[in-house]
Write a protein that holds these residues in place. Structure first.
Motif, PDB file in Angstrom:
ATOM      1  N   ILE A 133     -13.033  -2.308  41.172  1.00 42.95           N
ATOM      2  CA  ILE A 133     -14.140  -3.095  41.684  1.00 42.95           C
ATOM      3  C   ILE A 133     -14.671  -2.392  42.911  1.00 42.95           C
ATOM      4  O   ILE A 133     -13.906  -2.001  43.802  1.00 42.95           O
ATOM      5  CB  ILE A 133     -13.724  -4.567  41.947  1.00 42.95           C
ATOM      6  CG1 ILE A 133     -14.894  -5.365  42.504  1.00 42.95           C
ATOM      7  CG2 ILE A 133     -12.472  -4.688  42.774  1.00 42.95           C
ATOM      8  CD1 ILE A 133     -14.699  -6.868  42.398  1.00 42.95           C
ATOM      9  N   TYR A 134     -15.967  -2.192  42.937  1.00 44.70           N
ATOM     10  CA  TYR A 134     -16.587  -1.336  43.939  1.00 44.70           C
ATOM     11  C   TYR A 134     -17.614  -2.118  44.745  1.00 44.70           C
ATOM     12  O   TYR A 134     -18.322  -2.976  44.213  1.00 44.70           O
ATOM     13  CB  TYR A 134     -17.286  -0.154  43.253  1.00 44.70           C
ATOM     14  CG  TYR A 134     -16.409   0.591  42.291  1.00 44.70           C
ATOM     15  CD1 TYR A 134     -16.458   0.325  40.927  1.00 44.70           C
ATOM     16  CD2 TYR A 134     -15.513   1.564  42.740  1.00 44.70           C
ATOM     17  CE1 TYR A 134     -15.646   0.994  40.031  1.00 44.70           C
ATOM     18  CE2 TYR A 134     -14.702   2.242  41.861  1.00 44.70           C
ATOM     19  CZ  TYR A 134     -14.769   1.956  40.503  1.00 44.70           C
ATOM     20  OH  TYR A 134     -13.962   2.622  39.626  1.00 44.70           O
ATOM     21  N   GLU A 142     -24.018  -4.450  47.292  1.00 42.83           N
ATOM     22  CA  GLU A 142     -23.741  -4.229  45.879  1.00 42.83           C
ATOM     23  C   GLU A 142     -22.271  -4.452  45.552  1.00 42.83           C
ATOM     24  O   GLU A 142     -21.374  -4.148  46.340  1.00 42.83           O
ATOM     25  CB  GLU A 142     -24.119  -2.798  45.488  1.00 42.83           C
ATOM     26  CG  GLU A 142     -25.587  -2.434  45.724  1.00 42.83           C
ATOM     27  CD  GLU A 142     -26.520  -3.100  44.725  1.00 42.83           C
ATOM     28  OE1 GLU A 142     -27.739  -3.047  44.952  1.00 42.83           O
ATOM     29  OE2 GLU A 142     -26.030  -3.668  43.733  1.00 42.83           O
ATOM     30  N   CYS A 143     -22.023  -4.997  44.353  1.00 45.17           N
ATOM     31  CA  CYS A 143     -20.659  -5.192  43.870  1.00 45.17           C
ATOM     32  C   CYS A 143     -20.657  -4.940  42.367  1.00 45.17           C
ATOM     33  O   CYS A 143     -21.458  -5.547  41.625  1.00 45.17           O
ATOM     34  CB  CYS A 143     -20.167  -6.602  44.159  1.00 45.17           C
ATOM     35  SG  CYS A 143     -18.528  -6.938  43.471  1.00 45.17           S
ATOM     36  N   TYR A 171     -17.924  -8.861  54.170  1.00 47.18           N
ATOM     37  CA  TYR A 171     -18.225  -9.511  52.907  1.00 47.18           C
ATOM     38  C   TYR A 171     -17.364  -8.885  51.817  1.00 47.18           C
ATOM     39  O   TYR A 171     -17.418  -7.677  51.579  1.00 47.18           O
ATOM     40  CB  TYR A 171     -19.722  -9.392  52.582  1.00 47.18           C
ATOM     41  CG  TYR A 171     -20.568 -10.176  53.552  1.00 47.18           C
ATOM     42  CD1 TYR A 171     -20.907  -9.643  54.787  1.00 47.18           C
ATOM     43  CD2 TYR A 171     -20.988 -11.466  53.243  1.00 47.18           C
ATOM     44  CE1 TYR A 171     -21.650 -10.375  55.693  1.00 47.18           C
ATOM     45  CE2 TYR A 171     -21.737 -12.203  54.140  1.00 47.18           C
ATOM     46  CZ  TYR A 171     -22.064 -11.653  55.368  1.00 47.18           C
ATOM     47  OH  TYR A 171     -22.786 -12.387  56.266  1.00 47.18           O
ATOM     48  N   LEU A 172     -16.577  -9.726  51.154  1.00 46.34           N
ATOM     49  CA  LEU A 172     -15.660  -9.263  50.114  1.00 46.34           C
ATOM     50  C   LEU A 172     -16.116  -9.784  48.763  1.00 46.34           C
ATOM     51  O   LEU A 172     -16.404 -10.978  48.609  1.00 46.34           O
ATOM     52  CB  LEU A 172     -14.245  -9.783  50.388  1.00 46.34           C
ATOM     53  CG  LEU A 172     -13.505  -9.170  51.571  1.00 46.34           C
ATOM     54  CD1 LEU A 172     -12.321 -10.036  51.958  1.00 46.34           C
ATOM     55  CD2 LEU A 172     -13.043  -7.768  51.248  1.00 46.34           C
ATOM     56  N   CYS A 173     -16.148  -8.897  47.797  1.00 43.50           N
ATOM     57  CA  CYS A 173     -16.468  -9.264  46.429  1.00 43.50           C
ATOM     58  C   CYS A 173     -15.169  -9.263  45.627  1.00 43.50           C
ATOM     59  O   CYS A 173     -14.272  -8.449  45.893  1.00 43.50           O
ATOM     60  CB  CYS A 173     -17.463  -8.259  45.846  1.00 43.50           C
ATOM     61  SG  CYS A 173     -17.912  -8.562  44.132  1.00 43.50           S
ATOM     62  N   GLN A 228      -7.352 -12.761  41.131  1.00 43.78           N
ATOM     63  CA  GLN A 228      -8.582 -12.177  41.686  1.00 43.78           C
ATOM     64  C   GLN A 228      -8.305 -10.766  42.189  1.00 43.78           C
ATOM     65  O   GLN A 228      -7.332 -10.528  42.909  1.00 43.78           O
ATOM     66  CB  GLN A 228      -9.130 -13.063  42.805  1.00 43.78           C
ATOM     67  CG  GLN A 228      -9.616 -14.410  42.284  1.00 43.78           C
ATOM     68  CD  GLN A 228     -10.406 -15.210  43.298  1.00 43.78           C
ATOM     69  OE1 GLN A 228     -10.898 -14.673  44.281  1.00 43.78           O
ATOM     70  NE2 GLN A 228     -10.569 -16.492  43.036  1.00 43.78           N
ATOM     71  N   TYR A 229      -9.177  -9.847  41.820  1.00 43.57           N
ATOM     72  CA  TYR A 229      -9.143  -8.483  42.326  1.00 43.57           C
ATOM     73  C   TYR A 229     -10.282  -8.330  43.314  1.00 43.57           C
ATOM     74  O   TYR A 229     -11.434  -8.622  42.989  1.00 43.57           O
ATOM     75  CB  TYR A 229      -9.316  -7.476  41.184  1.00 43.57           C
ATOM     76  CG  TYR A 229      -8.193  -7.489  40.174  1.00 43.57           C
ATOM     77  CD1 TYR A 229      -8.296  -8.236  39.010  1.00 43.57           C
ATOM     78  CD2 TYR A 229      -7.032  -6.746  40.382  1.00 43.57           C
ATOM     79  CE1 TYR A 229      -7.264  -8.248  38.081  1.00 43.57           C
ATOM     80  CE2 TYR A 229      -6.005  -6.749  39.460  1.00 43.57           C
ATOM     81  CZ  TYR A 229      -6.121  -7.508  38.308  1.00 43.57           C
ATOM     82  OH  TYR A 229      -5.111  -7.524  37.399  1.00 43.57           O
ATOM     83  N   PHE A 230      -9.943  -7.849  44.500  1.00 43.53           N
ATOM     84  CA  PHE A 230     -10.933  -7.735  45.558  1.00 43.53           C
ATOM     85  C   PHE A 230     -11.436  -6.298  45.686  1.00 43.53           C
ATOM     86  O   PHE A 230     -10.670  -5.345  45.544  1.00 43.53           O
ATOM     87  CB  PHE A 230     -10.329  -8.157  46.898  1.00 43.53           C
ATOM     88  CG  PHE A 230     -10.152  -9.639  47.040  1.00 43.53           C
ATOM     89  CD1 PHE A 230      -9.046 -10.274  46.488  1.00 43.53           C
ATOM     90  CD2 PHE A 230     -11.092 -10.405  47.708  1.00 43.53           C
ATOM     91  CE1 PHE A 230      -8.882 -11.650  46.606  1.00 43.53           C
ATOM     92  CE2 PHE A 230     -10.934 -11.775  47.837  1.00 43.53           C
ATOM     93  CZ  PHE A 230      -9.829 -12.396  47.284  1.00 43.53           C
ATOM     94  N   GLY A 231     -12.728  -6.184  45.988  1.00 41.03           N
ATOM     95  CA  GLY A 231     -13.275  -4.896  46.360  1.00 41.03           C
ATOM     96  C   GLY A 231     -12.900  -4.571  47.795  1.00 41.03           C
ATOM     97  O   GLY A 231     -12.330  -5.400  48.500  1.00 41.03           O
ATOM     98  N   PRO A 232     -13.245  -3.363  48.260  1.00 42.50           N
ATOM     99  CA  PRO A 232     -12.855  -2.925  49.605  1.00 42.50           C
ATOM    100  C   PRO A 232     -13.627  -3.613  50.721  1.00 42.50           C
ATOM    101  O   PRO A 232     -13.218  -3.560  51.875  1.00 42.50           O
ATOM    102  CB  PRO A 232     -13.142  -1.428  49.587  1.00 42.50           C
ATOM    103  CG  PRO A 232     -14.204  -1.266  48.560  1.00 42.50           C
ATOM    104  CD  PRO A 232     -13.945  -2.306  47.526  1.00 42.50           C
ATOM    105  N   GLY A 233     -14.732  -4.275  50.395  1.00 46.06           N
ATOM    106  CA  GLY A 233     -15.487  -4.998  51.401  1.00 46.06           C
ATOM    107  C   GLY A 233     -16.640  -4.209  51.986  1.00 46.06           C
ATOM    108  O   GLY A 233     -16.662  -2.975  51.951  1.00 46.06           O
TER     109      GLY A 233
END
Lengths: 109, 111
Positions: free
Chosen positions: A4-5, A22-23, A89-91, A98-103
């Motif tokens: 996830i980017y 963007e996510c 802001y975290l996607c 839940q898998y989180f992007g780096p923010g």
């Protein structure tokens, strides 16, 4: 491995500017989320989506908007940035966990 | 509705044990545990499902007491790498659509 980017990773912008965070995820997850988090503080859900063309506002009132036109893409837009929007802001995306992007760390000057 | 985590913060010496609790005022269908290291995104640790199940991974395990509407995370023989903020997220609706997050427990492990 979860992919996830988020872009950009860091953004400094002046008051009144329009920005889009963007996510993207490559896991084919239907559920996606946007969180706002100040350093060391709680996670505030601001938007979520259960699939294409489905978006809901979260528990924290936000002046941002989101769209979900494609499964893998969940951008967040601020029409007019203000200093109060300064935060991380975290996607995230999810099937079960839940898998989180780096923010994206946003600073509005 | 927000689950209550306790303690708010804990400081350990390497090798010591800790317990972090997550309590809800509403019925729980599942509890998710995440760890967030400083400057990084939260990372999933484990999920506990309705039924009093206990799960574990190496020296980190968790339990889920459905009657008490509570989950506990057990960290045994703590390592420096365990430092971070631990969040529990609860599913009160049974559909795993969104989680209600606790405020987090800050854990520091010192040499």
């Amino acid at each position: 491995e979860a992919d996830i980017y988020q872009t950009p990773r860091y953004l400094v912008i002046g008051t009144g500017k329009k920005i889009t965070l963007e996510c993207s995820q490559t896991m084919g997850h239907d559920k996606m989320y946007w969180y706002q988090q100040d350093p060391g503080m709680e996670l505030h859900l601001i938007h979520y989506s259960y699939g294409v063309n489905s978006t809901e506002k979260g528990d924290l009132s936000s002046e941002s908007t989101v769209s979900r036109i494609r499964t893998e893409h969940f951008p967040l837009t601020l029409e007019s940035a203000r200093p109060s929007h300064t935060s991380q802001y975290l996607c995230a995306s999810s099937e079960v966990m839940q898998y989180f992007g780096p923010g994206t760390r946003l600073t509005v000057t | 509705q927000q689950p209550v985590q306790s303690p708010q913060a804990v400081i350990l010496r390497e090798g010591e044990d800790a317990v972090i609790n997550c309590s809800s005022s509403k019925a729980l269908y599942s509890v998710h545990w995440y760890r967030q290291k400083h400057g990084e995104a939260p990372v999933f640790l484990m999920i506990l499902l309705k039924g009093g199940e206990q799960k574990g991974h190496e020296k980190i395990s968790a339990s889920f007491n459905e009657k008490k509407q509570q989950s506990s995370l057990y960290l045994t023989a703590s390592q420096l790498s365990y430092s971070g903020t631990y969040f529990c997220g609860t599913d009160n609706a049974g559909n795993n659509r969104k989680l209600i997050w606790g405020l987090g427990t800050s854990l520091a492990v010192n040499p």
